[in-house]
Every structure is written in structure tokens, then in C-alpha cells.
Design a protein around this motif. Sequence first.
Motif, short mmCIF file in Angstrom:
data_model
loop_
_atom_site.label_atom_id
_atom_site.label_comp_id
_atom_site.label_asym_id
_atom_site.label_seq_id
_atom_site.Cartn_x
_atom_site.Cartn_y
_atom_site.Cartn_z
N LEU A 17 0.84 -1.20 0.00
CA LEU A 17 0.00 0.00 0.00
C LEU A 17 0.87 1.25 0.00
O LEU A 17 0.72 2.14 -0.86
N PHE A 18 1.81 1.35 0.96
CA PHE A 18 2.61 2.57 1.06
C PHE A 18 3.72 2.63 0.01
O PHE A 18 4.13 3.73 -0.39
N GLY A 19 4.21 1.47 -0.43
CA GLY A 19 5.20 1.50 -1.50
C GLY A 19 4.63 2.08 -2.78
O GLY A 19 5.26 2.92 -3.44
N THR A 20 3.44 1.66 -3.15
CA THR A 20 2.81 2.18 -4.37
C THR A 20 2.28 3.60 -4.17
O THR A 20 2.26 4.40 -5.11
N LEU A 21 1.87 3.93 -2.94
CA LEU A 21 1.45 5.31 -2.67
C LEU A 21 2.63 6.27 -2.84
O LEU A 21 2.47 7.38 -3.35
N GLY A 22 3.82 5.83 -2.43
CA GLY A 22 5.00 6.66 -2.63
C GLY A 22 5.29 6.89 -4.10
O GLY A 22 5.69 7.99 -4.49
N ASP A 23 5.07 5.87 -4.94
CA ASP A 23 5.22 6.05 -6.39
C ASP A 23 4.25 7.11 -6.92
O ASP A 23 4.54 7.80 -7.89
N ARG A 24 3.11 7.23 -6.26
CA ARG A 24 2.06 8.13 -6.73
C ARG A 24 2.24 9.56 -6.21
O ARG A 24 2.20 10.51 -6.98
N VAL A 25 2.42 9.72 -4.88
CA VAL A 25 2.42 11.07 -4.29
C VAL A 25 3.82 11.57 -3.96
O VAL A 25 3.98 12.74 -3.61
N GLY A 26 4.82 10.72 -4.04
CA GLY A 26 6.18 11.13 -3.73
C GLY A 26 6.77 10.28 -2.62
O GLY A 26 6.18 10.15 -1.54
N ARG A 27 7.92 9.68 -2.91
CA ARG A 27 8.52 8.75 -1.94
C ARG A 27 9.07 9.49 -0.72
O ARG A 27 8.96 9.00 0.40
N ARG A 28 9.66 10.66 -0.93
CA ARG A 28 10.16 11.41 0.22
C ARG A 28 9.03 11.83 1.13
O ARG A 28 9.15 11.79 2.36
N ARG A 29 7.90 12.23 0.55
CA ARG A 29 6.76 12.66 1.36
C ARG A 29 6.27 11.53 2.26
O ARG A 29 6.03 11.72 3.46
N VAL A 30 6.15 10.32 1.69
CA VAL A 30 5.71 9.17 2.49
C VAL A 30 6.74 8.84 3.56
O VAL A 30 6.40 8.54 4.71
N LEU A 79 15.59 18.28 4.21
CA LEU A 79 16.58 19.15 3.58
C LEU A 79 17.36 18.43 2.48
O LEU A 79 17.63 18.99 1.41
N LEU A 80 17.71 17.16 2.71
CA LEU A 80 18.67 16.48 1.84
C LEU A 80 18.07 15.48 0.86
O LEU A 80 18.64 15.25 -0.20
N LEU A 81 16.95 14.85 1.24
CA LEU A 81 16.43 13.79 0.38
C LEU A 81 15.75 14.37 -0.85
O LEU A 81 14.94 15.31 -0.73
N PRO A 82 16.01 13.82 -2.03
CA PRO A 82 15.31 14.28 -3.23
C PRO A 82 13.93 13.68 -3.31
O PRO A 82 13.69 12.56 -2.85
N GLU A 83 12.99 14.42 -3.87
CA GLU A 83 11.65 13.88 -4.09
C GLU A 83 11.63 13.15 -5.43
O GLU A 83 12.25 13.59 -6.40
N SER A 84 10.92 12.04 -5.48
CA SER A 84 10.78 11.30 -6.73
C SER A 84 9.45 10.57 -6.68
O SER A 84 8.93 10.25 -5.62
N LYS A 85 8.90 10.34 -7.85
CA LYS A 85 7.63 9.61 -7.95
C LYS A 85 7.56 8.96 -9.32
O LYS A 85 8.43 9.17 -10.18
N GLY A 86 6.52 8.14 -9.53
CA GLY A 86 6.33 7.47 -10.80
C GLY A 86 5.77 8.40 -11.86
O GLY A 86 5.73 9.62 -11.68
N ASP A 87 5.31 7.81 -12.95
CA ASP A 87 4.81 8.64 -14.05
C ASP A 87 3.46 9.28 -13.77
O ASP A 87 3.03 10.20 -14.46
N GLY A 88 2.74 8.77 -12.73
CA GLY A 88 1.49 9.40 -12.33
C GLY A 88 0.32 9.19 -13.27
O GLY A 88 -0.68 9.89 -13.18
N LYS A 89 0.42 8.22 -14.17
CA LYS A 89 -0.67 7.97 -15.11
C LYS A 89 -1.82 7.24 -14.42
O LYS A 89 -1.62 6.26 -13.73
N GLY A 90 -3.04 7.74 -14.64
CA GLY A 90 -4.22 7.08 -14.11
C GLY A 90 -4.38 7.29 -12.61
O GLY A 90 -3.46 7.73 -11.92
N PRO A 91 -5.55 6.98 -12.07
CA PRO A 91 -5.81 7.15 -10.63
C PRO A 91 -5.14 6.06 -9.81
O PRO A 91 -4.88 4.95 -10.31
N TRP A 92 -4.84 6.39 -8.55
CA TRP A 92 -4.30 5.39 -7.63
C TRP A 92 -5.42 4.44 -7.24
O TRP A 92 -6.51 4.86 -6.88
#
Length: 533
Positions: A78-91, A198-211
Motif C-alpha cells: 500500500l505505502f510502496g505504491t502510494l510513494g510512487d504516486r504522491v512522492g517517496r520522500r513525502r511518504v 533538507l537532503l532527500l530528493p523527491e521522486s515519484k512514478g509517471d502518475g498515469k491514471g488514478p491510484w
Amino acid sequence: MSGTTTAAAALRRRAAGAGANRWVVLVVLCVSLLLVAVDATVLHVAVPAVTEDLRPGAIELLWIVDIYPLVCASLLILFGTLGDRVGRRRVLLLGYGLFGLASGLAALAHDPQVLILARALLGVGGAMIMPATLSILRQVFPDRRERALAIGIWSAVAAVGAAVGPLLGGFLLEHFWWGSVFLVNIPLMLVSLPVGRLLLPESKGDGKGPWDVVGALMAAAGLFGVVLGVKRLGGGEAVASVFTVAPLVIGAVLLILFVRRQRRREYPLVDLRMFARPAFSTSVGCIVLAMLALVGLELIAAQYLQLVLGLSPLETGLRLLPLTFAAMASGLAGARMLRRFGPRRMVCFGFCLTAVAVLLLTAMGGEDNPALLLSGFVLLGFGLETTLFGAYESMLSEAPPEQAGGAAAIGETSYQLGAGIGIALLGSVMNAAYAPGLANVSGVPASASAAASHSLGEAYDVAAQLGGPAGVALQRAARDCFVHGLHVTLLVSAVLLLLGALMALRLPRVMQCEAPAVELPKPREVAESRVSA
């Protein structure tokens, strides 16, 4: 205009992790992993103190111990795929915050129910942190050579955390109350939150389609049921019990429906086509099989050291330290081994070396043999970490970057499921080999023999109650039966490990490396490019 374009490209490379600060990012991620790994084992030595203070019932005590890994394993996808959607650093940062709050709640718990709730929240925080660390690592190190080294350091830190947990818990309990094993998390989280932001970069998936919210909940509920059922089996519960069968069946049905749903969706939560890649599916299978063969052994080995050899918990932890040091050495050397030998030979060698270690340990008997245990545990730690390193690195490298969170969650879920199944399977093998030998001990009543057949610890308690020659005979017979059961369990584990070596033959022969990562220009170069624009 060209200068602006150059600066923007440099910033994009930095977001992808190509800059020189990626090693600082690795340090932050390793601190996160260390905290979660320590918390998974630190409570084990505090259970007697918790029992004495909070007076939980048998079921409540079981949930206090098991709810953390149960919730964590259930929510990884659940949280691994949510990070792909909304941002891994945020999660990850949200996981930091929740982990810190739950640690404070656990430390100050005044009754078993509050401690169970706090441990459940710790599991939620752990599920947010674990896949995020690995998926961010995948993004920060686009060059496979550097990524292999980073994963080696990451896995070495995981080995350290698992070993440090009981030792840290024992130290804290000697000087403070049991809640201190949770309070130690809070200062680390207070540092990790601002540093990570401060240090971690934000990254996410392509964001296609709804979660796929429904799919995420189905995966979480299905994994919860399966892991709960497996843990009950590993705890010695009856196979035919409705409280064991029902979670297993419901969980399996939900997971089957989850897989069917993902195959039908245009934008699936988890791209199951990853499993069509031999390297990915084989790596996942190797992780499951390695943990299935070995996690149950760790529990049995701890019982052997304490109940057969009579070592204290601290002495037991010190005896197991060589295993941890060997695992650390393997993790740090893993990148070089992977480049030289390739995934296939590396994972196959790891399985075979671990099988040799397990067969060597079948020479353990009723008397202490420090040299044998030292050599066996060193080979075991090095072989296991070599296997897991090669499997994790191959799995993560095969996954598309936009699916990094989902792939990391699949790997961590495989680890947890393999561990749970291993405890259940090897525990059943151990009991089947241990119990029959206690049926006809001279001078011991049948009821006492039946009670002693549950575990070696219970056998010692029954022997103490009997006293006299019958008690001595029962204690000697139980110890001999346990050693026999340990030998049988080791042989079964060796067979499983050799099967893993055969499975590893499907991995790629050589390590396919991408182009080297592009270094970030110095801050002065970026500034000059802006001026020239």
C-alpha cells in the motif's frame, strides 16, 4: 538561453540523484533503516519486564509482540505504491513523524491495549519507511555499479540493526525501565525529519491514471490475513483451528482477487508484468526461499544456546555477533562480487555456502563447542547476506524506475512472508522430530510427557515439578530430543537452500550496467550558467 537550459538539466539530474550528495542521502536512508530494524527486535528482551509491569493476558502478550511485524508486512505494498504516486520522500517523512509519535505512546503506555495500539502505529510507520528507503535509493543511484555498492551498505546496516536490537534492549533494561527501548527512537526521528526534508530528493512514478485505492486495501487485507495465519501456525496453533484457517483462506482469496483486478486495470497498482521478467521473479523467489530456510533456524539456535548450553541472553547475543559481522562484510564486498561473478553465480554461491554452514552445524551436540559455532555462524552470515544482496539488487535493477516503490514493497513483503512461513514450517519440523522421543521416558507419567512435548522450556518446567530421578530423566531426554530435532531441521533447511541454488540458475549470468551517472556541476558552474543566460 542555452545557459538556462544547462542549469535546468543539472537540477533535473540532481532530482534524479546523480549529484555528489547521493552518498549523504544514503547515510540518511541507512539511519532510517537502522531505526526500523532495531525496533523489530528490541522488544524481545523487554517482554518479561512488560509482562511484570502491565500484566497482559496470554493473547494480549502475543499481540504486543506480533502486531508490529504483522501490520508492517500488510501495508508495505500500500505505502510502496502510494510513494510512487504522491512522492517517496513525502511518504518517508510522514513515516518518520508517525514512528516518533508512536514510540512516545509505546514508552508511556499504562495498559496492554495502549501498547498494542502503539505497536500497531509503529508498524504503520515502518511500512511507510522501509519501501521508501529502497525506492529512493533506486532513484538516487541510477548507475548500477554505484547502486550495487549502496545496496550492499544498506543491507549491512539492516544486519547491524537486527543484531543491535536485543543488545541495546538488554543494556537499557539494566539501567532504565522497559519504556526506554521505545524512547530511544524519538531523538533519532527528531534529527531525521529536518535532515531528510533538507537532503532527500523527491521522486515519484509517471502518475498515469488514478491510484487504485480499492486494490491497495485488498492487498493490505489479504496480506494481513495470510501473515496472521502463518504466524499462528508458527506459534504452534492447531492447523484445523478456525482462527488459523479463516485468516489464511480469506487472505488468499483477497490476494487472488487483487491479482485479477491488477491484470484488468489499464493503470494497475502493481505492474504484474514485472514477474514475467525471469530475473525479477527469480529474485523474489530467492528472497522467500532464503528467509524460509533460515529465520526459523535463528529462533531454534537461540533456544539451543540458552536452554541446551545454558547461556544467558547476553551471552547468546554475543555468540551470534559473528554472524552479524560476517553479514556486514558480505554486504560491503557484495558490489565487487556482483561485478566479478554476476548475479547467477553470486546468488547460487550464497545459497551453497549457507547450506554448507547449516550442514556443519549439524555437528552441534549437548556440549558447548565454541569453535564449531563460530565457524558455522560466520559461514551462515556471509552466505545468507550474499544471497539476499544478489537477489535484492537484481530485483530492484529489473524494475522500471517509475515502479521502484512497488518493487521495493514486493521485495520487503517477500522477506516478511518467507520469514513467517519459515518459522511455521521449520517449527513444525522441529516439533515433529522432538515430541515422539518424550512419549516413553522411564518413570514419567503420560500427562507430564505430553506437557513436556510442547517445547524444551516447558519440559524443563515439568522436570523441575517432578523432581527426583524422574525429573532428571525427563530433562536429559528432552535435551537429547531437542538436539535430534535441531539436526533434522538443519537437514531440511539445507535441502531448501540447495533448491534455492537451483532456482538462482535462472538469474542473468552477467551484471548489465547502465551508463555511468552524470556528476552534478559545482554550485559555481550553475551560477555562471545562469549569468551567461
